[in-house]
Structure formats: structure tokens, C-alpha cells
Design a protein around this motif. Structure first.
Motif, PDB file in Angstrom:
ATOM      1  N   UNK A  44       0.932  -1.200  -0.028  1.00  0.00           N
ATOM      2  CA  UNK A  44      -0.042  -0.119   0.082  1.00  0.00           C
ATOM      3  C   UNK A  44       0.791   1.161  -0.092  1.00  0.00           C
ATOM      4  N   UNK A  45       1.904   1.233   0.641  1.00  0.00           N
ATOM      5  CA  UNK A  45       2.834   2.394   0.842  1.00  0.00           C
ATOM      6  C   UNK A  45       3.314   3.062  -0.710  1.00  0.00           C
ATOM      7  N   UNK A  46       3.851   1.809  -1.287  1.00  0.00           N
ATOM      8  CA  UNK A  46       4.435   2.093  -2.679  1.00  0.00           C
ATOM      9  C   UNK A  46       3.189   2.696  -3.651  1.00  0.00           C
ATOM     10  N   UNK A  48       0.411   4.101  -3.010  1.00  0.00           N
ATOM     11  CA  UNK A  48       0.124   5.368  -2.317  1.00  0.00           C
ATOM     12  C   UNK A  48       1.447   6.553  -2.781  1.00  0.00           C
ATOM     13  N   UNK A  49       2.576   6.259  -2.624  1.00  0.00           N
ATOM     14  CA  UNK A  49       3.461   7.325  -3.020  1.00  0.00           C
ATOM     15  C   UNK A  49       3.571   7.177  -4.727  1.00  0.00           C
ATOM     16  N   UNK A  50       3.388   6.210  -5.362  1.00  0.00           N
ATOM     17  CA  UNK A  50       3.581   6.224  -6.820  1.00  0.00           C
ATOM     18  C   UNK A  50       2.236   6.887  -7.565  1.00  0.00           C
ATOM     19  N   UNK A  51       1.112   6.656  -6.801  1.00  0.00           N
ATOM     20  CA  UNK A  51      -0.066   7.254  -7.380  1.00  0.00           C
ATOM     21  C   UNK A  51      -0.118   8.935  -7.063  1.00  0.00           C
ATOM     22  N   UNK A  52       0.526   9.320  -5.902  1.00  0.00           N
ATOM     23  CA  UNK A  52       0.516  10.742  -5.660  1.00  0.00           C
ATOM     24  C   UNK A  52       1.486  11.358  -6.560  1.00  0.00           C
ATOM     25  N   UNK A  53       2.687  10.924  -6.744  1.00  0.00           N
ATOM     26  CA  UNK A  53       3.701  11.270  -7.766  1.00  0.00           C
ATOM     27  C   UNK A  53       2.820  11.492  -9.119  1.00  0.00           C
ATOM     28  N   UNK A  54       2.200  10.627  -9.572  1.00  0.00           N
ATOM     29  CA  UNK A  54       1.452  10.731 -10.898  1.00  0.00           C
ATOM     30  C   UNK A  54       0.505  11.708 -10.884  1.00  0.00           C
ATOM     31  N   UNK A  55      -0.332  11.897  -9.753  1.00  0.00           N
ATOM     32  CA  UNK A  55      -1.398  12.933  -9.738  1.00  0.00           C
ATOM     33  C   UNK A  55      -0.547  14.324  -9.622  1.00  0.00           C
ATOM     34  N   UNK A  56       0.450  14.262  -8.819  1.00  0.00           N
ATOM     35  CA  UNK A  56       0.952  15.837  -8.671  1.00  0.00           C
ATOM     36  C   UNK A  56       1.462  16.062 -10.092  1.00  0.00           C
ATOM     37  N   UNK A  57       2.280  15.306 -11.067  1.00  0.00           N
ATOM     38  CA  UNK A  57       2.547  15.614 -12.184  1.00  0.00           C
ATOM     39  C   UNK A  57       1.489  16.088 -13.233  1.00  0.00           C
ATOM     40  N   UNK A  58       0.444  15.243 -13.052  1.00  0.00           N
ATOM     41  CA  UNK A  58      -0.965  15.508 -13.840  1.00  0.00           C
ATOM     42  C   UNK A  58      -1.219  16.996 -13.451  1.00  0.00           C
ATOM     43  N   UNK A  59      -1.411  17.260 -12.069  1.00  0.00           N
ATOM     44  CA  UNK A  59      -1.973  18.520 -11.677  1.00  0.00           C
ATOM     45  C   UNK A  59      -0.952  19.674 -12.100  1.00  0.00           C
ATOM     46  N   UNK A  60       0.290  19.601 -12.086  1.00  0.00           N
ATOM     47  CA  UNK A  60       1.034  20.643 -12.631  1.00  0.00           C
ATOM     48  C   UNK A  60       0.735  21.037 -14.057  1.00  0.00           C
ATOM     49  N   UNK A  61       0.598  20.254 -14.750  1.00  0.00           N
ATOM     50  CA  UNK A  61       0.131  20.087 -16.274  1.00  0.00           C
ATOM     51  C   UNK A  61      -1.244  20.931 -16.395  1.00  0.00           C
ATOM     52  N   UNK A  62      -2.308  20.745 -15.451  1.00  0.00           N
ATOM     53  CA  UNK A  62      -3.441  21.341 -15.168  1.00  0.00           C
ATOM     54  C   UNK A  62      -3.306  22.747 -14.839  1.00  0.00           C
ATOM     55  N   UNK A  63      -2.458  22.882 -13.735  1.00  0.00           N
ATOM     56  CA  UNK A  63      -2.305  24.442 -13.295  1.00  0.00           C
ATOM     57  C   UNK A  63      -1.861  25.299 -14.247  1.00  0.00           C
ATOM     58  N   UNK A  64      -1.111  24.959 -15.295  1.00  0.00           N
ATOM     59  CA  UNK A  64      -0.789  25.664 -16.443  1.00  0.00           C
ATOM     60  C   UNK A  64      -1.731  26.540 -17.134  1.00  0.00           C
ATOM     61  N   UNK A  65      -3.017  25.701 -17.042  1.00  0.00           N
ATOM     62  CA  UNK A  65      -4.210  26.113 -17.876  1.00  0.00           C
ATOM     63  C   UNK A  65      -5.129  26.983 -16.990  1.00  0.00           C
TER      64      UNK A  65
END
Length: 302
Positions: A44-46, A48-65
Motif C-alpha cells: 500500500x505504501x508503494x 500510495x507514493x506512486x499514485x501521488x507522484x503521478x497525480x502531482x505531475x498531472x496537476x502541474x500540467x493542469x495548473x498551467x491552464x
């Protein structure tokens, strides 16, 4: 620890572009809670960390817009009411506060996934036969931030109380408008916070499930898109994993409200509501199916 909780509340709900801001934390928690049962094995820990990294990267792309906008005063009042509710359980006026069961979250952290039983912290019993939505949030917070389980449970309980106020606003805003909804939400938050501070507080699992149910009801009543109905059903499914009694009470209240207003609605509105409820029911069943399966196995073994 606050950053970890903020990450769990904002992601992945922030990535749903058309989601109202009140639904964002519930979309996020629906994902994290349901994923414990859809992915019940270790690691679960792995995940959790992997999913959050992926979501953060997608959020950064969305923030540009995104274009920054100033929040309205009703939104600010609703957030303040939620923060007041959250803090009430942390600073009880009378007594040591509500008793929080630490054992389920501690076992979930130790196993890095869903355990089969409560051993060795409690007498033998099937872990899957009981709702653990709140415990899942606390365990994720502990795994993510390294926070001790007692503190992660207390912080998760505070967030659950605050989200129940947000659910009140989400439901009322679609019916009364954002201004009156904010004032009513603030009034309810003050009264309930005082009662909880004086009495030591209630069960945070019920608060979290109530937030899910109220926000889902708001999406059904005020929204007209199929995606809103899917989200509402997912919220009900997550609430059933957290506190099934709250879901039962909410469904009963919904049936009564629909029966009282059914004759005053047009045939077109009735047909639309039926379709939206059917979509929501399918989403709720899909979300809660693994949990219901584990409950059935647990009851069969007991």
C-alpha cells in the motif's frame, strides 16, 4: 503531516476539471478509501507514493491552464465553518475528547494492506466484516507522512468532522443559493462544534460518511450531467465502507423527500431523476462491491 493530509484531500479530485470545489476532497477520499478494497494486498505504501507522484505531475500540467479567481464570500464562510468543525474535536472543553479506536489503522499500517484478522491486538475476528473507511484514511496518512498512528487517527478524525460541514454546504447551495447555504452551514457548524467540544465529540466515521452522502445528494438534486450521478454513486459507495448506518438513514430520508415532492415534479423531471438514480446506483454498487464481498465472507466465517 498537514501537507500529507492536504495531498490526500486534493488529489486526485483536483484533476477532475468540471468538479465543483466542494466535491474535490470527496472525489479524492473516495479514490483512496475504495482502493484499499479494490487493491487489498500488500504494498500500500508503494502504491500510495506512486499514485501521488503521478497525480502531482498531472496537476502541474493542469495548473498551467488555470486562471486564478478570487473565492466568493460564501465559499470562504463554508471553508471557515469546516475548519471550525475540524478544530472542535482537537480541543475538547470537557474531558479528554472522544475515544478513537486505533487498532484497525495500526494493523493496516503494519500489514501495508488489509489484514485478515485483528490479531495480535484484539481477539480473533474477521477484519473484513466491519467498515474501515476512516481507518483507511488514517492509515494512508501514517504511511505517507510517517506520522504515528494515534496522531494520524486524530488528524483524520478532525478532517472528517470538517468535511461533514462541507457536505451540508454542498447540498444546500444547490437548493437555496450559495449565500443562504453558507450562513446556514456556519450556524450549524457553530452549534455542533460547541456540542462536540462540551461532550467530547461523536464518531468521526459517521461525520465522514455524512459528508459523502450529503455531497452526493447535492450532485443528484442540483446537477444534470451523468458524471455528477456517477460521482454521487461513488460517494455513497465510499460512505458504505465508512459507516453503513449513515447510508441507510440517508437513503430513507431521500425516499421520503422524493415521495413528498413527486407529484409536484413534471414527467420529464421524473424521467431524468430515474436515469440519474440508476447511474448513481450502479456506481455505488461498483464502488462498494469488494467491501460487500469481504463482509459476506467475514459473516460466513463468524
Amino acid at each position: 503531516m498537514i501537507l500529507g493530509l492536504a495531498a490526500l484531500l486534493l488529489l486526485p479530485g483536483f484533476l477532475v476539471v468540471r468538479a465543483p470545489w466542494t466535491a474535490v476532497p470527496f472525489l479524492s477520499l473516495f479514490f483512496w478509501i475504495a482502493s484499499w478494497w479494490w487493491l487489498p494486498f500488500g504494498g500500500r505504501g508503494r502504491f500510495l507514493a506512486g499514485a501521488l507522484v503521478a497525480f502531482i505531475l498531472l496537476a502541474v500540467l493542469r495548473l498551467v491552464r488555470l486562471e486564478p479567481t478570487r473565492p466568493s464570500w460564501p465559499s470562504a464562510v463554508a471553508v471557515a465553518a469546516a475548519l471550525l468543525r475540524a478544530s472542535a474535536g482537537l480541543v475538547p472543553i470537557a474531558g479528554p475528547g472522544a475515544h478513537l479506536d486505533l487498532i484497525p489503522a495500526q494493523l493496516m499500517v503494519w500489514h501495508d494492506g488489509l489484514p485478515a484478522t485483528y490479531v495480535p491486538l484484539r481477539e480473533a475476528g474477521d477484519f473484513g466484516a466491519h467498515p474501515h473507511g476512516m481507518d483507511a484514511l488514517a492509515a494512508d496518512l501514517s504511511l505517507l507522512s510517517g506520522l504515528a498512528v494515534p496522531r494520524s487517527v486524530a488528524l483524520a478524525a478532525a478532517a472528517a468532522r470538517g468535511l461533514s460541514s462541507l457536505g451540508v454546504y454542498a447540498l444546500l447551495a444547490g437548493r437555496l443559493g450559495s449565500g443562504p447555504a453558507a450562513l446556514i452551514t456556519a450556524s450549524v457548524a457553530v452549534v455542533v462544534s460547541l456540542l462536540e467540544a462540551l461532550t467530547g465529540g461523536g464518531d468521526p466515521s459517521w461525520s465522514l460518511a455524512l459528508g459523502f452522502v450529503l455531497t452526493g445528494a447535492g450532485l443528484i438534486v442540483s446537477g444534470r450531467s451523468r458524471s455528477g450521478a456517477v460521482a454521487a454513486g461513488a460517494f455513497v459507495g465510499a460512505a458504505s465502507i465508512t459507516a453503513p448506518a449513515v447510508v441507510a438513514a440517508g437513503l430513507a430520508a431521500g425516499v421520503v423527500a422524493a415521495a413528498l415532492s413527486w407529484r409536484r415534479t413534471s414527467r420529464e423531471t421524473r424521467g431524468l431523476l430515474r436515469r440519474r438514480l440508476a447511474v448513481a446506483a450502479a456506481a455505488a454498487i461498483t464502488t462498494g462491491a469488494p467491501y460487500v464481498f469481504r463482509v459476506a465472507i467475514g459473516l460466513a466465517r463468524s
